[in-house]
Design an enzyme around this catalytic site. Structure first.
Site: not given
Lengths: 656, 238, 85, 85
Positions: B86, B195, B197
Site C-alpha cells: 500500500c 494488505h 498482513e
C-alpha cells in the site's frame, strides 16, 4: 492592544449570567481581568461545567467489579482478563460540524482519540454516531458527505480502525447535525495514568502543534444555540492534522511509559485553560503559567487568545522537575516541540503571567468547583403526550413485500456500506467482525479474549416517550453486543438535547436519563463517563432528543465471535422473545404512513437481561452460526439484513 | 530463518501488523527507523502501509527522501528482496524502484473492503509459495490506489510478466489493466496495494495473505512446497 | 451561444490564518532536501475551467459565481480567478 | 544572503493524457448547478513558496529544481512556475 473594559454587555457576550458574574466578583474580591473573564466563560460554560446536567448525571449507576475508572477522568476504564483494561469515551462535535463539516468532524475524531491515549491506552477502535436532516435537501447532503470524509481521512491517517457506529436522518436535525465520535483503547491496568497535577515544582510543558486562533470561544460557542447571528461571530475554524496526531499518540504513550511525567491531558475544549485548571483542581495544587512562553503560530496573540485557543493536536504534560530534558528528547524523536511554560505551586492559585505581569490569579479549586448548579423546571410538552396517544389515520395499504422494500429503501434503514467503506476497518490487523454487523469485534494480539463495541440510540422512541426510549437505547446496545456473543460490561454516553432552559427539553433529558439509569442497573452495565451536549437547536427548533450510548462487551474467546449474516443453506432460524402489537415510533408507520407517533414499545428489562444471557451462553457453547438484533424496521428488515449481509453469497429464507 | 527489516516512517500505521505477520511466518523480523541507514544485515525489507508524512503533497512523495531509502535502494540494486505494501508500494514508485505511479481512486473515495485478486506471477520472493492463477480474498484500504503507467511501460509490464497481482470480478479504483501489484525487471522488488498482513489467520476472516510472508521463508528453506501446509498449520496458532 | 471559449485559471488557497498542515509538511521536506532558503510554503488547489461566454467579463463573473457556490469553501478558503484570452 | 525574498507560484497539473477524476467530478457538479456552459475542468495543486534568492532568475531556477525533485511527479504531472516580483 489593550484589553477591553469589562461591561455588562461584554459579560453577556461571554454567556455568563449577572448572578454568575456576581459570584466571580465575590470570589476574586475585584472585577475580573479580560483573560479571567474568558477563563470563567469557558470553564463555566455548559460544555465544561455540566451546570444544568450534573444533578441528573449523579443518578447514574457508576460502580461494579469491572469498573477501574468511573466518571470524572478523560475516559472511563473497565477491567479485562489477564491484567488488561479498556479505556473508552464518546464526545460530541456538533456545532463545529454544522459550520464546517469536514474539519468539524475530523477534529471531533482527533479530540476523542487524545482523551483515550492520555489515559495511557493505545486506541484500537473508533465509532461514530451521526444525525442529519433528510437527504432530499442539498445542504444536508453536503454536511453528510463532508462529515463522513472528515472522520475517514482523520481516523485512516492516524491508523485506528472504525468498527461501528450509526447514521440516521430526521427533519429535527436539519439545522443542527449531530456528530458523536467514540474511541476505544487498551492498556495494562497497572499502566493507567490519571490527569491530576501534583508535585510542587514539577514543570508544565505543551507538546505538539503551535497555538493559533483556532476555535476561540469554541467552548462557550458550543453552549449557545446556532443562530444566523452566530454565522457572523463564527470562531476561527479548528483545523486538524492527523499526521501530527499520530506522532503525538506515539510520543504520549512513550512519555507515559517512561515515568518522566506525573500527569498528561489533552488540550480539548477551552484549550490550555481547561486542561491546566482541571489538572490542578484534581491534584489539589496551584499552577503558575507564563503565557509568553507558549509557542504561537500567529503573531501578536493576546493572553486571552492563548488561554482560550482550541488549536488541535496539543497536549499538556506535567513532568518531574528533573526530567524536562528527557521529556523533550522523546518529543524530539517524534519531531514534536515540547516547551516548558510553567510549574506546579502549593498556594492553590491558578496564576498566569504575561511578559512578567500577573494577568490571571484565581483560586484553583473554586475556579473548577464553584460553578453554580441549576435545577431547571421539567414539564412534558402536551403536544408530545397527544402524539403519543394517537395512531396514523389510515396507513396506505401496502402489500407486505412492498412495505419491506419501502423500508429497505428508506435512508434510515438502508445499508450504510457507502459510509463505512470510507473508513479503514482492518488496520491494526485485529478486526474479527467488521462494520455492518450487530457490533464490531476486535481481538487483542496474543490473547484469547475479544472486545465488542457498539453505539446506539433510537431518537424516535425518546422523542415520544423519553423514559422508555432511554431504556430502549441501553437495551438495544446490549442486545447488539450480546448477538456477537460478548457479555455487555459498561457504557459511555453522549446526551444530545436542545436548550435545558426549556421545560419541555429538560423533561426529555431527565426522563431519558432515568430510563438509561434503570436499564444500566438491570443489565449490569454501569456508566463510566461521557458527555452532555445541550443547546442543539437551530432556527427550525430543537433537535430530536438523542442520548447516544456507547457499549463495550467482553468475549471470552474472540475466535467464537458470532457474525450477524446467514452462513449456509439448511440452517434453522429462530426468533427469541415475543412479538407484541407495538408499532408506536416504528419505521413502518414513518415510511408507509408518513406518521411518527404512538406509544413506543415498552421495554421489559428482565426479559432483556435473560435474552442477553441466552445469547452470550449460546455463543460460548458455539450453538449459534449467526445472530442479529431485531430493531429499526422490525423482523422483516432484520431477516433481509441477515440474508443480504453475507460477504459473498446471497442466501434466502423459507419462513412460516 | 530470514532477517526481515520492517521500515517505520513517521505516519506508518501498519508497521506492527507487518512485523507480527512476518514473525508468525517464522522470520526474524525487526524495525528499522526511517532515519537509520543500516538495515542490519536484512535478507528482506518491507515498507509497510500507512500515511507516511500524512500523505501530504502525494502519497509517499516525502518518505522516499528518508535516509533509510538510500540503504533500501542499495539492497534492491544488489538483488535483495523488497516488498512495498500500500503506502510502501507508493513510496517504491516515487523512489523509482518500481515503474508507474499510484493516483487518486477513480471514484475519489477512500475504499476499505475485501477484494478478489489473482496471483499472476510466482517467481518473486513474496509469491513463491502461491499457485499461479490462485484467487485470493485480501482487504484493501486506500484512497490513492489507482495504478497508472504510460502505454510503453504498461506493455513491458505485461510482456515481461511483471504484473504480480490483478483484481478479478471488480476493479475497485480504476487501475490500469486491473493491476493490483507489480514487480521490477529484476523480480526482487514487489509492490502490492492489498494488505496480506491483515488476512493471515482464520480469526481475521481468512489466511489468504499468509503466504506472502511464508514465501520468504519457503523460498530459502530446503523444504519443498508440500511442507507448507505444516508451516501453515503451525502458523495458525497466532 | 455567441462569444467564445475562455480559459479560467482558479487558485483556491486555505485562509492565511488557518493551520495549513500540507504547506508545513512540504516546507519541512524542502528544507530537509537542502532548500534552506525556503521561508514558507502554502498548498492549495488549482483549477482550469474551459467556459463559453459572450465576453471576457462575463466569463470572469461566471467564474466567481462558481467559486462562491462550489469551488471554494467560504469558511476555510479564499480564491482568485484570471481569465484568458 | 544578499538579494531578497521572492514569491514563487507553482502550478502542478495531472498530465493531459491521464484520467482526471477530480476534474470530471467538479465538471459534473458545476453542470448540475446549472453551469451548462462549462466545457471541461482540470484539477491540480497550487503551491506558493516564499524563497530567498539573489536574483529573480535564481529564484525561478530554484523553483524548477524543487519541482523536479519533489513537488511534481514526472510520471503523472506537469508543472509551471512564475516568480514575483
Amino acid at each position: 492592544m489593550t484589553d477591553p473594559k469589562i461591561t455588562p454587555e461584554l459579560v453577556q457576550e461571554h454567556n455568563l449570567t449577572s448572578e454568575e458574574y456576581a459570584r466571580i466578583v465575590a470570589m476574586l474580591g475585584r472585577t475580573p481581568t479580560f483573560p479571567e473573564l474568558g477563563i470563567f466563560s469557558a470553564l463555566w460554560s455548559e460544555h465544561c461545567s455540566y451546570k444544568h446536567s450534573r444533578p441528573i448525571l449523579k443518578t447514574f449507576p457508576t460502580t461494579g467489579p469491572q469498573v477501574v475508572q468511573g466518571p470524572g477522568e478523560n475516559a472511563g476504564v473497565l477491567r479485562l482478563p489477564g491484567g488488561w483494561a479498556v479505556a473508552f469515551k464518546i464526545e460530541s462535535h456538533n456545532h463545529p460540524s454544522a459550520v464546517e463539516p469536514y474539519q468539524g468532524a475530523a477534529t471531533g475524531a482527533g479530540g476523542i482519540l487524545r482523551d483515550v491515549f492520555t489515559m495511557g491506552a493505545r486506541p484500537v477502535a473508533l465509532l461514530n454516531s451521526l444525525r442529519f436532516g433528510p437527504l432530499d435537501d442539498g445542504r444536508n447532503r453536503y454536511l453528510f458527505a463532508g462529515v463522513v470524509r472528515g472522520i475517514g481521512d482523520y481516523g485512516n491517517c492516524v491508523g485506528v480502525p472504525t468498527l461501528g457506529g450509526e447514521v440516521d436522518f430526521a427533519p429535527g436535525y436539519a439545522g443542527n447535525p449531530l456528530v458523536n465520535a467514540m474511541c476505544v483503547g487498551v492498556l495494562k491496568e497497572k499502566d493507567l495514568i490519571k490527569a491530576a497535577a501534583h508535585g510542587v515544582g514539577n514543570v508544565l510543558l505543551t507538546i505538539g502543534s503551535r497555538t493559533g486562533r483556532d476555535g476561540i470561544h469554541g467552548a462557550s460557542f458550543a453552549s449557545e444555540e446556532l443562530t444566523h447571528e452566530s454565522d457572523k461571530r463564527r470562531p476561527q475554524v479548528q483545523v486538524g492534522d492527523p499526521f501530527t496526531e499520530k506522532l503525538l499518540l506515539e510520543a504520549s504513550l512513550e512519555l507515559i511509559a517512561s515515568d518522566h511525567i506525573v500527569a498528561i491531558q489533552d488540550m480539548g475544549a477551552a484549550g490550555l485553560t481547561s486542561s491546566s485548571a482541571e489538572m490542578a483542581a484534581r491534584g489539589g495544587v496551584g499552577v503558575e503559567i507564563d503565557l509568553s512562553k507558549v509557542p504561537t503560530r500567529e503573531p501578536g496573540m493576546t493572553p486571552y487568545e492563548i488561554l482560550l485557543s482550541e488549536s488541535q493536536e496539543r497536549m499538556l504534560v506535567v513532568a518531574k522537575a528533573d526530567r524536562v530534558k528527557e521529556v523533550r528528547a522523546i518529543a524530539a524523536k517524534w519531531d514534536l516541540d515540547a516547551t516548558p511554560i510553567g510549574k506546579v505551586t502549593d498556594d492553590g492559585m491558578y496564576r498566569c503571567t504575561w511578559q512578567g505581569k500577573v494577568v490571571v490569579e484565581i483560586p484553583g479549586r473554586q475556579l473548577v468547583e464553584d460553578c453554580p448548579v441549576y435545577y431547571p423546571e421539567a414539564k412534558e410538552d402536551p403536544a408530545v403526550a397527544k402524539l403519543r396517544a394517537s395512531t396514523p389515520h389510515a396507513a396506505r395499504s401496502y402489500a407486505p413485500s412492498d412495505a419491506l422494500l419501502a423500508l429497505l429503501d428508506s435512508a434510515s434503514v438502508a445499508s450504510k456500506k457507502w459510509v463505512f467503506e470510507q473508513y479503514d476497518s482492518t488496520v491494526q490487523a485485529s478486526t474479527v467482525i467488521p462494520p455492518g454487523g450487530d457490533a464490531g469485534v476486535l481481538r487483542v494480539r496474543h490473547e484469547d479474549f475479544g472486545i465488542a463495541v457498539k453505539t446506539d440510540c433510537n431518537s424516535r422512541y425518546v422523542r415520544l416517550d423519553p423514559y422508555e426510549g432511554g431504556k430502549a437505547t441501553v437495551a438495544e446496545a446490549a442486545r447488539n453486543v450480546a448477538c456477537t456473543g460478548a457479555r455487555p460490561l459498561g457504557i459511555t454516553d453522549c446526551l444530545n438535547f436542545g436548550s435545558p432552559e426549556r421545560a419541555a427539553v429538560f423533561y426529555q433529558f431527565r426522563e431519558a436519563c432515568r430510563g438509561i439509569a434503570d436499564a444500566c442497573r438491570a443489565l449490569g452495565t454501569p456508566v463510566t463517563g461521557g458527555n452532555v451536549s445541550f443547546y442543539n437547536e437551530s432556527p427550525t427548533g430543537a433537535v430530536d432528543p438523542t442520548p447516544v450510548v456507547g457499549m463495550i462487551g467482553l468475549l471470552t474467546r474472540a475466535d467464537r465471535a458470532v457474525p450477524s449474516h446467514a452462513r449456509s443453506p439448511g440452517d434453522a432460524v429462530f426468533v427469541f422473545g415475543d412479538t407484541r402489537a407495538e408499532l408506536g415510533g416504528s419505521a413502518y408507520w414513518e415510511v408507509c404512513a408518513d406518521f411518527v407517533g404512538g406509544q413506543p414499545p415498552r421495554v421489559n428489562l428482565e426479559d432483556e437481561k435473560r435474552l442477553v444471557d441466552l445469547l452470550v451462553t449460546g455463543a460460548e457453547r458455539s450453538l449459534f452460526r449467526s445472530a442479529h438484533d431485531c430493531s429499526h424496521g422490525g423482523l422483516g428488515v432484520a431477516l433481509a439484513e441477515v440474508a443480504m449481509g453475507g460477504p459473498y453469497q446471497e442466501l434466502g429464507f423459507g419462513l412460516d | 530463518m530470514q532477517r526481515v527489516a520492517v521500515v517505520v516512517f513517521p505516519g506508518s500505521n501498519c508497521d506492527a501488523d507487518t512485523l507480527d505477520a512476518a514473525r508468525a511466518a517464522g522470520s526474524d523480523a525487526y524495525y528499522v527507523w526511517h532515519k537509520d541507514t543500516d538495515l542490519q544485515r536484512a535478507d528482506a525489507v518491507i515498507l509497510p502501509g500507512g500515511f507516511s508524512y500524512g500523505d501530504y503533497l502525494r502519497s509517499g512523495a516525502i518518505a522516499r527522501f528518508s535516509p533509510v531509502l538510500r540503504a533500501v535502494t542499495a539492497h534492491a540494486r544488489a538483488g535483495g528482496a523488497v516488498l512495498g505494501i500500500c503506502n510502501g508500494f507508493q513510496i517504491l514508485c516515487e523512489a523509482g524502484l518500481l515503474p508507474g505511479a499510484l493516483m487518486r481512486n477513480a471514484r475519489l473515495k477512500f475504499l476499505s473492503r475485501p477484494v478478489r485478486v489473482r496471483v499472476e506471477a510466482t517467481d518473486t520472493p513474496f509469491t513463491a509459495s502461491y499457485e499461479r492463477g490462485a484467487e485470493l480474498t485480501l482487504p484493501i484500504a486506500h484512497g490513492d490506489g489507482r495504478y497508472v503507467a504510460d502505454s510503453q511501460t504498461a506493455a513491458e509490464l505485461e510482456a515481461n510478466g511483471q504484473v504480480v497481482l490483478r483484481y478479478v470480478t471488480e476493479n475497485p479504483n480504476g487501475s490500469l489493466h486491473d493491476i493490483s501489484g507489480v514487480c521490477n525487471a529484476g523480480r526482487n522488488v514487489v509492490g502490492i496495494m492489498p494488505h496480506p498482513e491483515r488476512r493471515n489467520a482464520q480469526v481475521l476472516g481468512g489466511q489468504d495473505g499468509a503466504r506472502v510472508f511464508l514465501s520468504l521463508e519457503a523460498r530459502n528453506a530446503t523444504q519443498h512446497v508440500g511442507d507448507l501446509r505444516a508451516v501453515d498449520g503451525r502458523h495458525l496458532r497466532v | 451561444m455567441s462569444g467564445g471559449a475562455y480559459t479560467v485559471e482558479i487558485r483556491v488557497m486555505p485562509r492565511a490564518s488557518l493551520l495549513d498542515p500540507q504547506g508545513q509538511a512540504v516546507q519541512h521536506a524542502l528544507q530537509a532536501l537542502g532548500f534552506g532558503e525556503v521561508a514558507s510554503v502554502r498548498a492549495g488547489k488549482h483549477l482550469v475551467v474551459q467556459v463559453q461566454a459572450a465576453t471576457r467579463e462575463e466569463a470572469a463573473a461566471k467564474a466567481r459565481t462558481m467559486c462562491d457556490r462550489l469551488l471554494a469553501n467560504p469558511v476555510t478558503e479564499d480564491y482568485e480567478c484570471s481569465v484568458s484570452p
